[in-house]
Design an enzyme around this catalytic site. Structure first.
Site, PDB file in Angstrom:
ATOM      1  N   ARG A 147       0.864  -1.178   0.000  1.00  7.78           N
ATOM      2  CA  ARG A 147       0.000   0.000   0.000  1.00  7.78           C
ATOM      3  C   ARG A 147       0.905   1.233   0.000  1.00  7.78           C
ATOM      4  O   ARG A 147       1.881   1.279   0.761  1.00  7.78           O
ATOM      5  CB  ARG A 147      -0.870  -0.022   1.262  1.00  7.78           C
ATOM      6  CG  ARG A 147      -1.778   1.148   1.404  1.00  7.78           C
ATOM      7  CD  ARG A 147      -2.507   1.107   2.751  1.00  7.78           C
ATOM      8  NE  ARG A 147      -2.031   2.167   3.606  1.00  7.78           N
ATOM      9  CZ  ARG A 147      -2.732   2.682   4.626  1.00  7.78           C
ATOM     10  NH1 ARG A 147      -3.924   2.216   4.917  1.00  7.78           N
ATOM     11  NH2 ARG A 147      -2.246   3.651   5.356  1.00  7.78           N
ATOM     12  N   TYR A 159      -2.153  12.199   7.517  1.00  5.27           N
ATOM     13  CA  TYR A 159      -2.319  11.012   8.348  1.00  5.27           C
ATOM     14  C   TYR A 159      -1.614   9.798   7.762  1.00  5.27           C
ATOM     15  O   TYR A 159      -1.760   9.480   6.588  1.00  5.27           O
ATOM     16  CB  TYR A 159      -3.809  10.700   8.499  1.00  5.27           C
ATOM     17  CG  TYR A 159      -4.068   9.403   9.202  1.00  5.27           C
ATOM     18  CD1 TYR A 159      -3.863   9.294  10.570  1.00  5.27           C
ATOM     19  CD2 TYR A 159      -4.490   8.283   8.500  1.00  5.27           C
ATOM     20  CE1 TYR A 159      -4.074   8.105  11.226  1.00  5.27           C
ATOM     21  CE2 TYR A 159      -4.705   7.083   9.147  1.00  5.27           C
ATOM     22  CZ  TYR A 159      -4.492   7.005  10.511  1.00  5.27           C
ATOM     23  OH  TYR A 159      -4.704   5.814  11.147  1.00  5.27           O
ATOM     24  N   ASP A 210      -5.177   3.819   0.140  1.00  2.00           N
ATOM     25  CA  ASP A 210      -6.277   4.058   1.084  1.00  2.00           C
ATOM     26  C   ASP A 210      -6.692   5.522   1.012  1.00  2.00           C
ATOM     27  O   ASP A 210      -5.874   6.421   1.241  1.00  2.00           O
ATOM     28  CB  ASP A 210      -5.784   3.716   2.501  1.00  2.00           C
ATOM     29  CG  ASP A 210      -6.905   3.691   3.527  1.00  2.00           C
ATOM     30  OD1 ASP A 210      -8.010   4.142   3.219  1.00  2.00           O
ATOM     31  OD2 ASP A 210      -6.641   3.201   4.650  1.00  2.00           O
ATOM     32  N   HIS A 212      -9.122   6.788   2.991  1.00  2.00           N
ATOM     33  CA  HIS A 212      -9.577   7.182   4.335  1.00  2.00           C
ATOM     34  C   HIS A 212     -10.900   7.944   4.345  1.00  2.00           C
ATOM     35  O   HIS A 212     -11.054   8.910   5.093  1.00  2.00           O
ATOM     36  CB  HIS A 212      -8.504   7.997   5.054  1.00  2.00           C
ATOM     37  CG  HIS A 212      -7.418   7.149   5.613  1.00  2.00           C
ATOM     38  ND1 HIS A 212      -7.637   6.230   6.600  1.00  2.00           N
ATOM     39  CD2 HIS A 212      -6.102   7.045   5.300  1.00  2.00           C
ATOM     40  CE1 HIS A 212      -6.506   5.605   6.882  1.00  2.00           C
ATOM     41  NE2 HIS A 212      -5.563   6.067   6.099  1.00  2.00           N
ATOM     42  N   GLU A 236      -9.062   1.915  -1.501  1.00  2.00           N
ATOM     43  CA  GLU A 236      -9.802   1.638  -0.260  1.00  2.00           C
ATOM     44  C   GLU A 236     -10.491   2.887   0.279  1.00  2.00           C
ATOM     45  O   GLU A 236      -9.954   3.986   0.188  1.00  2.00           O
ATOM     46  CB  GLU A 236      -8.781   1.113   0.765  1.00  2.00           C
ATOM     47  CG  GLU A 236      -9.302   0.931   2.165  1.00  2.00           C
ATOM     48  CD  GLU A 236      -8.178   0.562   3.127  1.00  2.00           C
ATOM     49  OE1 GLU A 236      -7.111   0.092   2.671  1.00  2.00           O
ATOM     50  OE2 GLU A 236      -8.361   0.762   4.338  1.00  2.00           O
ATOM     51  N   GLU A 262     -13.358  -1.434   7.145  1.00  2.00           N
ATOM     52  CA  GLU A 262     -12.643  -1.575   8.417  1.00  2.00           C
ATOM     53  C   GLU A 262     -13.424  -0.962   9.571  1.00  2.00           C
ATOM     54  O   GLU A 262     -13.197  -1.326  10.723  1.00  2.00           O
ATOM     55  CB  GLU A 262     -11.234  -0.962   8.326  1.00  2.00           C
ATOM     56  CG  GLU A 262     -11.221   0.534   8.122  1.00  2.00           C
ATOM     57  CD  GLU A 262      -9.820   1.119   7.980  1.00  2.00           C
ATOM     58  OE1 GLU A 262      -9.045   0.583   7.176  1.00  2.00           O
ATOM     59  OE2 GLU A 262      -9.510   2.097   8.667  1.00  2.00           O
ATOM     60  N   ARG A 283     -13.591  -5.502   4.149  1.00  2.00           N
ATOM     61  CA  ARG A 283     -12.422  -5.430   5.046  1.00  2.00           C
ATOM     62  C   ARG A 283     -12.741  -5.617   6.528  1.00  2.00           C
ATOM     63  O   ARG A 283     -11.870  -5.447   7.376  1.00  2.00           O
ATOM     64  CB  ARG A 283     -11.745  -4.066   4.851  1.00  2.00           C
ATOM     65  CG  ARG A 283     -11.084  -4.027   3.523  1.00  2.00           C
ATOM     66  CD  ARG A 283     -10.157  -2.907   3.244  1.00  2.00           C
ATOM     67  NE  ARG A 283      -9.562  -2.172   4.317  1.00  2.00           N
ATOM     68  CZ  ARG A 283      -8.473  -2.554   4.991  1.00  2.00           C
ATOM     69  NH1 ARG A 283      -7.889  -3.705   4.736  1.00  2.00           N
ATOM     70  NH2 ARG A 283      -7.990  -1.779   5.944  1.00  2.00           N
ATOM     71  N   GLU A 339      -4.197  -7.341   5.351  1.00  2.00           N
ATOM     72  CA  GLU A 339      -3.319  -6.225   5.707  1.00  2.00           C
ATOM     73  C   GLU A 339      -2.371  -6.677   6.828  1.00  2.00           C
ATOM     74  O   GLU A 339      -2.788  -7.348   7.775  1.00  2.00           O
ATOM     75  CB  GLU A 339      -4.152  -5.033   6.189  1.00  2.00           C
ATOM     76  CG  GLU A 339      -3.320  -3.813   6.551  1.00  2.00           C
ATOM     77  CD  GLU A 339      -4.172  -2.631   6.997  1.00  2.00           C
ATOM     78  OE1 GLU A 339      -5.362  -2.838   7.312  1.00  2.00           O
ATOM     79  OE2 GLU A 339      -3.652  -1.514   7.021  1.00  2.00           O
ATOM     80  N   TRP A 402     -12.633  11.309   7.622  1.00  2.00           N
ATOM     81  CA  TRP A 402     -11.395  10.725   7.109  1.00  2.00           C
ATOM     82  C   TRP A 402     -11.410   9.252   7.362  1.00  2.00           C
ATOM     83  O   TRP A 402     -12.206   8.761   8.129  1.00  2.00           O
ATOM     84  CB  TRP A 402     -10.173  11.356   7.737  1.00  2.00           C
ATOM     85  CG  TRP A 402     -10.010  11.060   9.170  1.00  2.00           C
ATOM     86  CD1 TRP A 402     -10.559  11.739  10.217  1.00  2.00           C
ATOM     87  CD2 TRP A 402      -9.276   9.993   9.751  1.00  2.00           C
ATOM     88  NE1 TRP A 402     -10.201  11.169  11.394  1.00  2.00           N
ATOM     89  CE2 TRP A 402      -9.414  10.090  11.141  1.00  2.00           C
ATOM     90  CE3 TRP A 402      -8.491   8.952   9.216  1.00  2.00           C
ATOM     91  CZ2 TRP A 402      -8.818   9.195  12.014  1.00  2.00           C
ATOM     92  CZ3 TRP A 402      -7.896   8.056  10.087  1.00  2.00           C
ATOM     93  CH2 TRP A 402      -8.059   8.185  11.482  1.00  2.00           C
TER      94      TRP A 402
HETATM   95  C1  GCO Z   1      -5.762   0.935   7.522  1.00  2.00           C
HETATM   96  C2  GCO Z   1      -6.399   1.962   8.339  1.00  2.00           C
HETATM   97  C3  GCO Z   1      -5.649   2.479   9.507  1.00  2.00           C
HETATM   98  C4  GCO Z   1      -6.702   3.027  10.440  1.00  2.00           C
HETATM   99  C5  GCO Z   1      -6.447   2.722  11.851  1.00  2.00           C
HETATM  100  C6  GCO Z   1      -7.609   3.181  12.685  1.00  2.00           C
HETATM  101  O1  GCO Z   1      -6.211   0.756   6.409  1.00  2.00           O
HETATM  102  O2  GCO Z   1      -4.854   0.300   8.021  1.00  2.00           O
HETATM  103  O3  GCO Z   1      -7.120   2.902   7.640  1.00  2.00           O
HETATM  104  O4  GCO Z   1      -4.673   3.388   9.153  1.00  2.00           O
HETATM  105  O5  GCO Z   1      -6.878   4.390  10.254  1.00  2.00           O
HETATM  106  O6  GCO Z   1      -6.245   1.351  11.968  1.00  2.00           O
HETATM  107  O7  GCO Z   1      -7.538   2.690  13.962  1.00  2.00           O
HETATM  108 MG    MG Z   2      -7.839   1.899   5.898  1.00  2.00          MG
END
Ligand code: GCO
Ligand code: MG
Length: 402
Positions: A147, A159, A210, A212, A236, A262, A283, A339, A402
């Site tokens: 990634r 971030y 990603d 976000h 993602e 996630e 995910r 991941e 985000w």
């Molecule tokens: C990912 C995530 C992480 C999350 C984090 C939140 O794809 O691994 O987006 O970066 O932001 O795990 O707790």
């Molecule tokens: Mg993520």
């Protein structure tokens, strides 16, 4: 067999983790991960105040019954705190069941469908050349999937970018920091990153990205189109995850594969996404879905519609959660990728485990149960430290997802 003790262990070897340890009258113990980034103490309280007393005296072999009891019995269903707590219980029960048969959990779930679990690592850089170098570093370690996230010109502190080469922790100590965000500036750089990356690494490396949850459906459709020639493994979290309908627009405009989930904690969060085939990868990991039991139900639903899995596996999911995810990854036909953000050596020392990385794959090992332990004496050296994910604001000060 009966559960005689349910202990909640909070430890912070590099970051906070909430672990449930169940002990049975036969002496067998089981571990479950209840960590919820930035809300660890809420899950710990849910477990110790509301769940632990209900488990004492119960037969740990009745996993589905206990799952149904905790899920339906509470009346207040779903939500990340509740489901992270149920996840911890469910993982610990599967751990006990595996140990009681002397078998790794995947043997009880039908056995392995594959020899290893394909994983992706996280490459981050402050600009495009830095990010390309970080991807090459992962390829040098044997990864087949990476990634890539890059800094954005004009924005400071994006971030997940530039916080260390191999280990980085998304949460920072203290109350949440605030970061400034501009999706327009971000969109100026991402297509260039992936076009250059694809030219550099060649056709065979799996590249992921990603978003976000920060784009509108139109912005996501635009980015997906621009990335088509770079042939991503997935894009993602393009839009806020709770808007399942947004994906119809994105899906209709791009062939870039899409992943999300996630932040979901039940199949109801993704029923439209899956049944309308609006995504390619779901995910939601065992640590959020209600453990191995919940994650397998989502995976089975996804299998029917040709959607694959790609479980969340960031550092805020403990080695216990990773071990549980691997047991599921091995056994489902519609596995896509896992991941794998490496934990720090401190975390690995507190949670010794049988899984290991080789040639781009994780291998679960043959230890009975989940194949992970906790060193409680060492864990006591790392007391809880308040730490939070950052909050995003646009350049005019508006709070942004985000
Ligand atoms: C990912 C995530 C992480 C999350 C984090 C939140 O794809 O691994 O987006 O970066 O932001 O795990 O707790
Ligand atoms: Mg993520």
């Amino acid at each position: 067999m009966k559960i005689v003790d349910a202990k909640v262990i909070i430890t912070s070897p590099g970051r906070n983790f909430v672990t449930l340890k169940l002990t049975t009258d036969s002496g067998i113990t089981g571990l479950g991960d209840g960590t919820l980034n930035g809300r660890e103490l809420a899950v710990a309280s849910y477990l110790s105040e509301h769940i632990a007393p209900l488990l004492i005296g119960r037969d740990p072999r009745r996993i589905e019954d206990i799952w149904q009891y905790l899920y339906h019995g509470a009346y207040w269903r779903r939500g990340p705190v509740t489901m992270s707590a149920i996840s911890a219980v469910d993982m610990a029960l599967w751990d006990i069941k595996g140990k009681s048969f002397g078998a790794p959990v995947h043997e009880l779930l039908g056995g392995a469908c594959r020899d290893g679990v394909l994983v992706y690592g996280h490459a981050n850089g402050s600009d495009i050349p830095d990010t390309i170098a970080a991807v090459q570093n992962y390829l040098g370690m044997g990864y087949r999937a990476v990634r890539a996230q890059t800094g954005v010109p004009g924005l400071t502190g994006v971030y997940g970018v530039g916080r260390g080469d191999l280990f980085y922790e998304p949460a920072a100590k203290g109350w949440p920091s605030e970061e400034t965000w501009s999706t327009e500036k971000y969109l100026n750089v991402v297509p260039d990153l992936f076009n250059q990356l694809r030219d550099t690494v060649g056709p065979d490396v799996h590249l992921l990205h990603d978003g976000h949850h920060r784009m509108t459906p139109n912005q996501a459709a635009w980015l997906g189109q621009r990335l088509e020639d770079a042939r991503l493994f997935w894009l993602e979290d393009v839009t806020p995850a709770e808007h399942q309908e947004s994906f119809r627009h994105v899906r209709n405009h791009t062939t870039t594969p899409l992943a999300v989930g996630e932040v979901f904690n039940s199949v109801h969060d993704c029923s439209t996404l899956i049944s309308e085939q609006l995504i390619d990868y779901i995910r939601t990991p065992p640590a959020r879905a209600g453990g191995i039991t919940g994650a397998r139900k989502i995976a089975a639903f996804a299998e029917v519609y040709g959607v694959k899995t790609g479980f969340h596996g960031a550092t805020d999911l403990s080695p216990v959660a990773m071990a549980a995810a691997l047991q599921v990854d091995l056994t489902i036909p519609n596995f896509g990728i896992q991941e794998y953000m490496r934990h720090t050596p401190e975390t690995d020392a507190v949670f010794p485990h049988s899984y290991h990385f080789a040639d781009g794959y994780l291998h679960a090992g043959t230890a009975p149960g989940l194949g992970v332990d906790i060193d409680e004496t060492l864990a006591e050296n790392f007391p809880y430290v308040p730490a939070y994910l950052p909050v995003n604001r646009l350049e005019d000060g508006t709070v942004h997802p985000w």
